[in-house]
Write a protein that holds these residues in place. Structure first.
Motif, short mmCIF file in Angstrom:
data_model
loop_
_atom_site.label_atom_id
_atom_site.label_comp_id
_atom_site.label_asym_id
_atom_site.label_seq_id
_atom_site.Cartn_x
_atom_site.Cartn_y
_atom_site.Cartn_z
N VAL A 1 0.89 -1.27 -0.15
CA VAL A 1 0.01 0.07 -0.01
C VAL A 1 0.85 1.13 0.07
O VAL A 1 0.60 1.94 -0.67
CB VAL A 1 -1.05 0.09 1.29
CG1 VAL A 1 -1.66 1.42 1.21
CG2 VAL A 1 -2.11 -1.07 0.94
N ASP A 2 1.74 1.31 1.05
CA ASP A 2 2.77 2.62 1.06
C ASP A 2 3.61 2.59 -0.17
O ASP A 2 3.91 3.59 -0.88
CB ASP A 2 3.57 2.39 2.28
CG ASP A 2 2.77 2.58 3.68
OD1 ASP A 2 1.66 3.18 3.30
OD2 ASP A 2 3.03 2.29 4.61
N TYR A 3 4.33 1.47 -0.65
CA TYR A 3 5.18 1.32 -1.72
C TYR A 3 4.55 1.98 -2.99
O TYR A 3 5.05 2.61 -3.77
CB TYR A 3 5.90 0.06 -1.89
CG TYR A 3 7.00 -0.10 -3.20
CD1 TYR A 3 7.99 0.59 -2.96
CD2 TYR A 3 6.44 -0.59 -4.22
CE1 TYR A 3 8.94 0.46 -3.84
CE2 TYR A 3 7.30 -0.78 -5.45
CZ TYR A 3 8.50 -0.30 -5.08
OH TYR A 3 9.68 -0.15 -6.16
N ASN A 5 1.81 3.62 -3.06
CA ASN A 5 1.02 4.67 -2.82
C ASN A 5 -0.65 4.55 -3.21
O ASN A 5 -0.94 5.55 -4.14
CB ASN A 5 1.76 5.89 -3.65
CG ASN A 5 1.14 7.39 -2.88
OD1 ASN A 5 0.62 7.30 -1.89
ND2 ASN A 5 1.25 8.30 -3.60
N SER A 7 -4.55 4.58 -3.38
CA SER A 7 -5.59 5.22 -2.85
C SER A 7 -6.35 4.48 -1.77
O SER A 7 -6.57 3.49 -2.02
CB SER A 7 -6.30 6.11 -3.84
OG SER A 7 -7.00 5.22 -4.81
N GLU A 8 -7.27 5.27 -1.05
CA GLU A 8 -8.24 4.51 -0.51
C GLU A 8 -9.17 3.78 -1.17
O GLU A 8 -9.58 2.54 -0.91
CB GLU A 8 -8.96 5.43 0.47
CG GLU A 8 -10.04 4.83 1.68
CD GLU A 8 -8.91 3.85 2.79
OE1 GLU A 8 -9.56 2.72 2.83
OE2 GLU A 8 -7.96 4.32 2.91
N VAL A 11 -7.46 0.51 -2.39
CA VAL A 11 -7.35 -0.47 -1.27
C VAL A 11 -8.51 -1.09 -1.27
O VAL A 11 -8.77 -2.19 -1.12
CB VAL A 11 -6.87 0.32 0.03
CG1 VAL A 11 -6.97 -0.69 0.94
CG2 VAL A 11 -5.43 0.67 -0.02
N GLN A 85 1.94 3.31 -10.70
CA GLN A 85 1.91 2.37 -9.95
C GLN A 85 2.34 1.06 -10.62
O GLN A 85 3.05 0.00 -10.04
CB GLN A 85 0.67 2.22 -9.27
CG GLN A 85 0.30 3.16 -8.35
CD GLN A 85 -1.09 3.35 -7.94
OE1 GLN A 85 -2.10 3.14 -8.58
NE2 GLN A 85 -1.41 3.95 -6.49
N LYS A 88 6.08 0.86 -11.00
CA LYS A 88 6.77 0.50 -9.70
C LYS A 88 6.45 -0.96 -9.31
O LYS A 88 7.64 -1.47 -8.88
CB LYS A 88 6.30 1.33 -8.41
CG LYS A 88 6.68 2.79 -8.64
CD LYS A 88 6.16 3.51 -7.25
CE LYS A 88 6.96 3.55 -6.14
NZ LYS A 88 6.38 4.41 -5.14
#
Length: 104
Positions: A1-3, A5, A7-8, A11, A85, A88
């Protein structure tokens, strides 16, 4: 989630997708546990190839279905990501793949 980034909303969408897939896969997981129990119950003293082949073939078939379902779920999750994303994630997978090859 952090890596990545995330969004809500991403998720939540991923969590919903994973919950749905978990429900769809539960019958396969039950079948896999049953088949594994049958294989483990076969006596190693008196192995009958037919007795092993049936459950082994069934287990292989179930595992193939699980692998396909996992790939399908990963593809759906990938489509929820934006291009940055996705890049990444691709970079992370490439890095992890290279590290796995080095361990071998």
């Amino acid at each position: 989630v952090d890596y990545l980034n995330l969004s809500e909303s991403q998720v939540e969408a991923i969590q919903q997708l994973m919950l749905q897939e978990q429900q769809n896969l539960e019958p396969l997981m039950t079948e896999l546990r049953t088949t594994r129990a049958k294989l483990l119950a076969v006596s190693s003293e008196h192995i009958n190839e037919k007795e092993v082949k049936g459950p082994a073939d069934k287990e292989a078939n179930v595992l193939a279905k699980l692998i396909v379902a996992n790939a399908r779920m990963q593809s759906k999750i990938y489509k929820l990501l934006n291009p940055d994303q996705q890049k990444k994630l691709n970079d992370l997978e490439r890095t992890q793949g290279a590290a796995t090859m080095e361990v071998r």
